[in-house]
Scaffold this motif. Structure first.
Motif, short mmCIF file in Angstrom:
data_model
loop_
_atom_site.label_atom_id
_atom_site.label_comp_id
_atom_site.label_asym_id
_atom_site.label_seq_id
_atom_site.Cartn_x
_atom_site.Cartn_y
_atom_site.Cartn_z
N LYS A 145 0.83 -1.21 0.00
CA LYS A 145 0.00 0.00 0.00
C LYS A 145 0.86 1.26 0.00
O LYS A 145 0.63 2.19 -0.77
N ARG B 295 2.39 1.87 -3.35
CA ARG B 295 1.39 2.43 -4.27
C ARG B 295 1.21 3.92 -4.00
O ARG B 295 1.20 4.74 -4.94
N SER C 295 -3.60 5.41 -7.99
CA SER C 295 -4.90 5.14 -7.38
C SER C 295 -5.16 3.63 -7.31
O SER C 295 -4.55 2.85 -8.05
N THR C 296 -6.09 3.25 -6.43
CA THR C 296 -6.46 1.83 -6.35
C THR C 296 -7.07 1.37 -7.67
O THR C 296 -6.84 0.25 -8.09
N ARG D 32 -10.90 -3.75 -7.42
CA ARG D 32 -10.42 -2.89 -6.33
C ARG D 32 -10.53 -3.61 -5.00
O ARG D 32 -9.67 -3.47 -4.13
N LEU E 46 -7.58 -5.77 -4.56
CA LEU E 46 -6.41 -4.95 -4.22
C LEU E 46 -6.46 -4.55 -2.75
O LEU E 46 -5.43 -4.59 -2.07
N TRP E 47 -7.63 -4.21 -2.26
CA TRP E 47 -7.74 -3.88 -0.84
C TRP E 47 -7.37 -5.08 0.02
O TRP E 47 -6.73 -4.94 1.06
N GLU F 182 -3.67 -5.32 0.10
CA GLU F 182 -3.09 -4.30 0.97
C GLU F 182 -3.36 -4.55 2.45
O GLU F 182 -2.70 -3.98 3.30
#
Length: 105
Positions: free
Chosen positions: A24, A27, A33-34, A45, A48-49, A52
């Motif tokens: 995270k 990034r 951005s996500t 997304r 991706l969360w 992270e």
């Protein structure tokens, strides 16, 4: 869709969480951005969360894809278990010893 349950040791979970936080931060340092990272990695997304957060249910290939998007950081995967000192010691214990035939006089 139900989430998969993964049996994972607390130390391993902590390591995944630290890795997720580092991803995270990488990034954010790149000001990405996500949405952009997820699109380039070919994931949602939400996934991706999960990366992270260090979720153990995310496939390692997904972690690698995100790291690749962040500038080729997936190359670090080659360092995993590179210096397996404990494993090498175990291997050495199991190595057969060669025995020589006695010389005839």
């Amino acid at each position: 869709m139900s989430k998969k349950s993964v049996a994972i040791m607390p130390d391993t979970q902590k390591n995944l969480e630290v890795m997720g936080e580092q991803i995270k931060l990488a990034r954010l340092r790149r000001n990405l951005s996500t949405e952009l990272v997820a699109e380039r990695a070919g994931i949602s997304r939400g996934t991706l969360w999960s990366v992270e957060k260090g979720a153990p249910t995310v496939a390692i290939g997904t972690y690698a894809a995100v790291l690749h998007v962040l500038g080729g950081l997936d190359k670090e995967f080659t360092l995993i278990a590179k210096d397996d000192e404990f494993g090498r010691r175990l291997q050495d214990l199991n190595l057969p010893t060669r025995k020589r035939a006695k010389r005839s006089e």
